[in-house]
Design a protein around this motif. Structure first.
Motif, PDB file in Angstrom:
ATOM      1  N   LEU B 323       0.790  -1.164  -0.012  1.00 51.53           N
ATOM      2  CA  LEU B 323      -0.090  -0.140   0.054  1.00 51.53           C
ATOM      3  C   LEU B 323       0.910   1.284   0.114  1.00 51.53           C
ATOM      4  O   LEU B 323       0.726   2.091  -0.655  1.00 51.53           O
ATOM      5  N   ALA B 324       2.012   1.353   0.882  1.00 50.79           N
ATOM      6  CA  ALA B 324       2.730   2.403   1.012  1.00 50.79           C
ATOM      7  C   ALA B 324       3.439   2.798  -0.439  1.00 50.79           C
ATOM      8  O   ALA B 324       3.239   4.057  -0.702  1.00 50.79           O
ATOM      9  N   LEU B 325       3.623   2.018  -1.324  1.00 54.14           N
ATOM     10  CA  LEU B 325       4.086   2.096  -2.680  1.00 54.14           C
ATOM     11  C   LEU B 325       3.055   2.499  -3.724  1.00 54.14           C
ATOM     12  O   LEU B 325       3.422   3.496  -4.492  1.00 54.14           O
ATOM     13  N   LEU B 326       2.248   1.596  -3.876  1.00 57.14           N
ATOM     14  CA  LEU B 326       1.227   1.883  -4.767  1.00 57.14           C
ATOM     15  C   LEU B 326       0.457   2.958  -4.378  1.00 57.14           C
ATOM     16  O   LEU B 326       0.073   4.148  -5.248  1.00 57.14           O
ATOM     17  N   GLY B 327       0.291   3.356  -3.186  1.00 57.94           N
ATOM     18  CA  GLY B 327      -0.434   4.572  -2.684  1.00 57.94           C
ATOM     19  C   GLY B 327       0.163   5.666  -2.706  1.00 57.94           C
ATOM     20  O   GLY B 327      -0.322   6.766  -3.079  1.00 57.94           O
ATOM     21  N   GLY B 328       1.572   5.643  -2.685  1.00 61.56           N
ATOM     22  CA  GLY B 328       2.403   6.740  -3.129  1.00 61.56           C
ATOM     23  C   GLY B 328       2.374   7.225  -4.541  1.00 61.56           C
ATOM     24  O   GLY B 328       2.190   8.325  -4.914  1.00 61.56           O
ATOM     25  N   LEU B 329       2.352   6.376  -5.329  1.00 61.67           N
ATOM     26  CA  LEU B 329       2.136   6.583  -6.941  1.00 61.67           C
ATOM     27  C   LEU B 329       1.051   7.128  -7.138  1.00 61.67           C
ATOM     28  O   LEU B 329       0.762   8.081  -7.882  1.00 61.67           O
ATOM     29  N   GLU B 330      -0.231   6.589  -6.552  1.00 58.08           N
ATOM     30  CA  GLU B 330      -1.489   6.978  -6.637  1.00 58.08           C
ATOM     31  C   GLU B 330      -1.805   8.212  -6.351  1.00 58.08           C
ATOM     32  O   GLU B 330      -2.289   9.243  -6.953  1.00 58.08           O
ATOM     33  N   ALA B 331      -1.056   8.744  -5.102  1.00 58.11           N
ATOM     34  CA  ALA B 331      -1.137  10.114  -4.825  1.00 58.11           C
ATOM     35  C   ALA B 331      -0.726  11.127  -5.495  1.00 58.11           C
ATOM     36  O   ALA B 331      -1.285  12.134  -5.720  1.00 58.11           O
ATOM     37  N   LEU B 332       0.243  10.637  -6.058  1.00 57.52           N
ATOM     38  CA  LEU B 332       1.276  11.687  -6.959  1.00 57.52           C
ATOM     39  C   LEU B 332       0.311  11.919  -8.075  1.00 57.52           C
ATOM     40  O   LEU B 332       0.216  13.110  -8.672  1.00 57.52           O
ATOM     41  N   LEU B 333      -0.076  10.667  -8.856  1.00 53.45           N
ATOM     42  CA  LEU B 333      -1.047  10.694 -10.164  1.00 53.45           C
ATOM     43  C   LEU B 333      -1.996  11.767  -9.946  1.00 53.45           C
ATOM     44  O   LEU B 333      -2.370  12.449 -10.616  1.00 53.45           O
ATOM     45  N   ARG B 334      -2.749  11.558  -8.710  1.00 53.34           N
ATOM     46  CA  ARG B 334      -4.228  12.173  -8.385  1.00 53.34           C
ATOM     47  C   ARG B 334      -3.815  13.767  -8.057  1.00 53.34           C
ATOM     48  O   ARG B 334      -4.413  14.640  -8.545  1.00 53.34           O
ATOM     49  N   ALA B 335      -2.700  14.056  -7.327  1.00 54.47           N
ATOM     50  CA  ALA B 335      -2.082  15.392  -7.375  1.00 54.47           C
ATOM     51  C   ALA B 335      -1.841  15.998  -8.491  1.00 54.47           C
ATOM     52  O   ALA B 335      -1.774  17.205  -8.584  1.00 54.47           O
ATOM     53  N   SER B 336      -1.541  15.305  -9.537  1.00 52.26           N
ATOM     54  CA  SER B 336      -1.136  15.848 -10.899  1.00 52.26           C
ATOM     55  C   SER B 336      -2.618  15.940 -11.538  1.00 52.26           C
ATOM     56  O   SER B 336      -2.194  16.241 -13.010  1.00 52.26           O
ATOM     57  N   GLY B 337      -3.481  15.533 -11.156  1.00 51.84           N
ATOM     58  CA  GLY B 337      -4.607  15.878 -11.835  1.00 51.84           C
ATOM     59  C   GLY B 337      -5.256  14.624 -12.266  1.00 51.84           C
ATOM     60  O   GLY B 337      -6.365  14.654 -13.144  1.00 51.84           O
ATOM     61  N   HIS B 338      -4.852  13.419 -12.233  1.00 50.76           N
ATOM     62  CA  HIS B 338      -5.468  12.094 -12.821  1.00 50.76           C
ATOM     63  C   HIS B 338      -6.317  11.716 -11.930  1.00 50.76           C
ATOM     64  O   HIS B 338      -5.760  10.684 -10.840  1.00 50.76           O
ATOM     65  N   THR B 339      -7.461  11.851 -11.769  1.00 48.75           N
ATOM     66  CA  THR B 339      -8.408  11.245 -10.582  1.00 48.75           C
ATOM     67  C   THR B 339      -9.168  10.201 -10.879  1.00 48.75           C
ATOM     68  O   THR B 339      -9.016   9.671 -11.968  1.00 48.75           O
ATOM     69  N   GLY B 340     -10.284   9.868 -10.155  1.00 48.79           N
ATOM     70  CA  GLY B 340     -11.183   8.664 -10.545  1.00 48.79           C
ATOM     71  C   GLY B 340     -10.572   7.504  -9.769  1.00 48.79           C
ATOM     72  O   GLY B 340      -9.385   7.634  -9.423  1.00 48.79           O
ATOM     73  N   LEU B 341     -11.491   6.611  -9.176  1.00 48.84           N
ATOM     74  CA  LEU B 341     -11.087   5.607  -8.336  1.00 48.84           C
ATOM     75  C   LEU B 341      -9.814   4.663  -8.896  1.00 48.84           C
ATOM     76  O   LEU B 341      -8.903   4.456  -8.390  1.00 48.84           O
ATOM     77  N   PHE B 342     -10.179   4.407 -10.365  1.00 50.22           N
ATOM     78  CA  PHE B 342      -9.044   3.861 -10.865  1.00 50.22           C
ATOM     79  C   PHE B 342      -8.647   4.541 -12.126  1.00 50.22           C
ATOM     80  O   PHE B 342      -7.656   4.082 -12.838  1.00 50.22           O
ATOM     81  N   GLY B 343      -9.006   5.821 -12.235  1.00 47.78           N
ATOM     82  CA  GLY B 343      -8.554   6.523 -13.735  1.00 47.78           C
ATOM     83  C   GLY B 343      -7.142   6.837 -13.669  1.00 47.78           C
ATOM     84  O   GLY B 343      -6.509   6.664 -14.648  1.00 47.78           O
ATOM     85  N   TRP B 344      -6.361   6.802 -12.327  1.00 47.17           N
ATOM     86  CA  TRP B 344      -5.127   7.055 -12.303  1.00 47.17           C
ATOM     87  C   TRP B 344      -4.560   5.741 -12.709  1.00 47.17           C
ATOM     88  O   TRP B 344      -3.263   6.164 -13.246  1.00 47.17           O
TER      89      TRP B 344
END
Lengths: 174, 562
Positions: B323-344
């Motif tokens: 979770l720490a790794l995948l979540g870190g990547l997800e958070a970065l992508l979301r903060a860069s504007g790629h949102t949605g539950l799985f859109g990122w």
């Protein structure tokens, strides 16, 4: 930061809700696994890893198995009679055992030389594995509920002829 | 660090043009020497793997049994011990010096460790290839090698590793005292430190097992206690794999940071990751017992406590890192504007070698961990023990997980250390995907063979094969060939970079195609909920499904055992 040093207060941050949920879930997963296996043992469910073992010298292991082998060659082993099975590079003594379906047999499995593996491979995906050690005899109860031919293969490396160690258990209708 | 900059570059150091870190040149040479030996061991392991795999596949490449077990011993020693430990020593030196702006505590002692490891490596490989040590890497007594060099080599190598571990800690201590860095250790160094602590327990267990075995070989001990040996050997054999795991996870964090140009750093919860690393060190020794689950002589209580429960708890830290790794990547992508539950997920740069290598390595390691759970449980182990299921598990973990991660990291580190541009980024990408597909096919075939009862560590001639194993064995061969093609490509690419990579000191050129830039627009968009759903599905749903399937299969067998 990940690759460079950071002050304590910069990285020591509270968990997010996702991290907290997952922390608990991970512990729950490990607990489910642990409770299942310990519960199985406590409830006395079968199959279970045989618990009884005794010390047995390599000479005794060989002698007992040879005696057993001579007595029951080509015959059905009567229920209640202990089955002596000894691994020796690169064969099993005896190499073929005939047993009755649905009866309980106590196997006394040992080795006359190196470390060996007892791997029972039979019809319908039967696979049962036990370690075979020189100096120790494993006492395992087996009950075969289906007639047929079961192979015993050595699955712990014991030397160059290791894969030729294939014995047979023939289970016949009682 | 600022202070050092003002003073200018100290003698013997250079400044990395990409990271701005100080790199001590004599230490760098030592790191490269260890890394070269790692790759050389990998090459031997790979050649041996070809002979082993294509003899288990129905090609029967090696028909002579003695030769087969010689290759199998060479494969096990070079892959599981030499490649992994050489690489880890290089990694320990790297994270304790370059990341902390520090030289190694003693470069001379580093070369002493190198010399011991080299002698050990030489002795062991000589014993194996002269045909005198076809005893596999476990050397279970009373099976003995025909030469003392094999035992001696094993011990020399271990002593070398122990010195390297001591040097790692001494380097950190000295760097701290000399104030070469401020604040807490970087996450990657911390993780490698946990690997070093586990490595210490490994060497202690290994010393007991190997010295005992050497005494038996030399005749000082008449009868050997196999239970004693097996317990301590696996304190070496399996805990050493936790050195790999911990080092691999540290490498994962490094890959995530490097491939995103460090943009991900603020989205990784370092406290979470450090706690998870610490848990490895806590659970690793109590979890040794899963190798003796079906051994005669140990009590059921010990088997349950150490073999089953201890091993299950040892899986907790790996789950947390997921979770720490995948979540870190997800958070970065979301903060860069790629949102949605799985859109990122669709916005993950799958062409970036670092990110692709990281995520594929994580997936393969996860599969390795999942299939290990039933196998490390007392009762289902009756089905899986010493079958091909076991190599299926550890090829997922060590080859798919660790080796793929280490390979990917070297695409980032070689250019920095040699100041040569990676020879070809697209070949690196091809290597990662090819290796992934190869090992996936091969390890799945191994699991399947194990499910069907095929024994591990056996050369089975055609007439002794059970018919149901035949087709699956072909699948194993196909996967192995694909993986080895990937491995060959890796070594070619590493060598080409070393000799023909463009020499440059430009940051842009050195990192071209290796770093994906992200533009964080709003940190408040960061969230890890998609990653939570993914790890839940893989590690809760799939893991438990396999676990209970194993229990159901076992209880439906027409044979009762107790």
């Amino acid at each position: 930061m990940v690759l460079t040093p950071r002050k304590f207060e910069e990285w020591y941050k509270p968990f997010t809700w996702e991290e907290r949920v997952w922390f608990i879930t991970a512990i729950v997963i490990a607990l489910i696994l642990a409770i299942t296996t310990v519960g199985w043992t406590v409830a006395g469910m079968r199959p279970e890893v045989p618990t009884h073992a005794m010390e047995m010298s390599v000479d005794e292991a060989r002698a007992k198995a040879l005696e057993f082998s001579a007595k029951y060659r080509g015959k059905v082993v009567p229920p209640g009679e202990p089955v002596y099975l000894t691994a020796i590079r690169f064969t099993w003594i005896p190499n073929e055992i005939t047993l009755k379906k649905g009866e309980v047999y106590k196997f006394i499995i040992s080795s006359a030389d190196a470390l060996h593996g007892f791997s029972l491979i039979g019809p319908d995906g039967v696979v049962v594995n036990l370690m075979v050690m020189p100096g120790m005899a494993y006492e395992a109860n087996f009950k075969f509920n289906k007639p047929g031919v079961y192979e015993i293969r050595c699955n712990e490396y014991c030397g160059v002829g290791h894969s030729f160690m294939i014995g047979r258990i023939v289970v016949v209708e009682g | 660090m600022e202070e050092l900059r003002i003073k200018g570059i100290p003698a013997g150091f250079r400044v990395c043009p990409v990271t701005g870190l100080l790199c001590h040149i004599p230490t760098q040479n030592l790191i490269l020497a260890n890394a070269v030996m790692a790759v050389l061991s990998l090459l031997i392991a790979g050649i041996a793997a070809l002979f082993v795999a294509l003899s288990r596949a129905p090609l029967f490449l090696v028909k002579d049994h003695a030769t087969y077990y010689m290759w199998l011993t060479a494969h096990g020693m070079n892959a599981l011990i030499f490649w992994i430990l050489w690489f880890e020593v290089a990694l320990l030196y790297f994270v304790s010096t370059v990341l902390l702006n520090s030289p190694l505590f003693s470069v001379r002692l580093g070369w002493v460790a190198f010399a011991l490891m080299f002698l050990g490596w030489l002795f062991v490989n000589y014993s194996i290839f002269s045909g005198k040590a076809s005893v596999l890497f476990t050397v279970y007594p009373p099976l003995i090698a025909q030469t003392i060099l094999f035992y001696l080599g094993y011990i020399l190598f271990a002593v070398g590793v122990l010195i390297a571990i001591a040097l790692f800690f001494a380097t950190i201590y000295k760097a701290r005292v000399e104030r070469r860095f401020e604040g807490s250790l970087p996450l990657v160094t911390f993780g490698a430190g946990i690997a070093a602590i586990i490595g210490f327990t490994v060497v202690v267990h290994g010393a007991i097992a190997l010295i005992y075995n050497t005494l038996y070989y030399s005749g000082y001990i008449e009868t050997v206690n196999i239970m004693f040996y097996r317990w301590f050997f696996w304190g070496l054999g399996h805990n050493a794999q936790y050195v790999n795991v911990t080092a691999m996870v540290a490498v994962w964090y490094a890959l995530l940071a490097l491939s995103t140009g460090l943009a991900v750093a603020r989205f990784v919860n370092e406290k979470y990751a450090k706690i998870a690393f610490g848990l490895y060190a806590i659970f690793v020794v109590p979890g040794i017992g899963h190798h003796i689950l079906v051994d005669p002589g140990f009590s059921l209580a010990l088997k349950q406590a150490s073999g089953s429960v201890g091993s299950h708890f040892l899986s907790i830290p790996s789950m947390l890192h997921a979770l720490a790794l995948l979540g870190g990547l997800e958070a970065l992508l979301r903060a860069s504007g790629h949102t949605g539950l799985f859109g990122w997920l669709t916005r993950i740069p799958w062409g970036n070698p670092g990110i692709a290598g990281l995520l594929l390595s994580m997936l393969l390691f996860g599969l390795g961990g999942i299939v290990a759970q039933p196998q490390t449980t007392l009762q289902p182990n009756l089905n899986y023990h010493n079958t091909m299921w076991v190599p299926g598990h550890f090829h997922f973990a060590v080859v798919g997980g660790t080796t793929l991660a280490f390979m990917t990291l070297s695409y980032y580190v070689i250019p920095l250390l040699t100041l040569r541009k990676l020879y070809s980024v697209s070949l690196a990408r091809l290597q990662i995907y090819l290796s992934f597909i190869g090992i996936l096919i091969m390890a799945l075939a191994m699991l399947w063979l194990g499910w069907l009862g095929a024994p591990r560590r056996s050369l089975i001639p055609e007439e002794l094969m059970r018919p149901e194993w035949y087709t699956v064995a072909w699948m194993l061969g196909l996967g192995a060939v694909l993986w080895l093609a990937g491995g060959a490509l890796y070594i070619i690419l590493a060598v080409l970079t070393l000799i023909a990579g463009k020499k440059t000191e430009s940051r842009e050129e050195l990192t071209e195609g290796l770093i994906t830039n992200f533009h964080v627009i709003d940190e408040s968009l960061a969230s890890k909920r998609g990653a939570l759903v993914i790890v839940f599905i893989i590690l809760f749903v799939i893991l438990l499904a396999l676990y209970f399937t194993s229990f159901i299969r076992m209880s439906l067998m027409p044979v009762e055992v107790w």
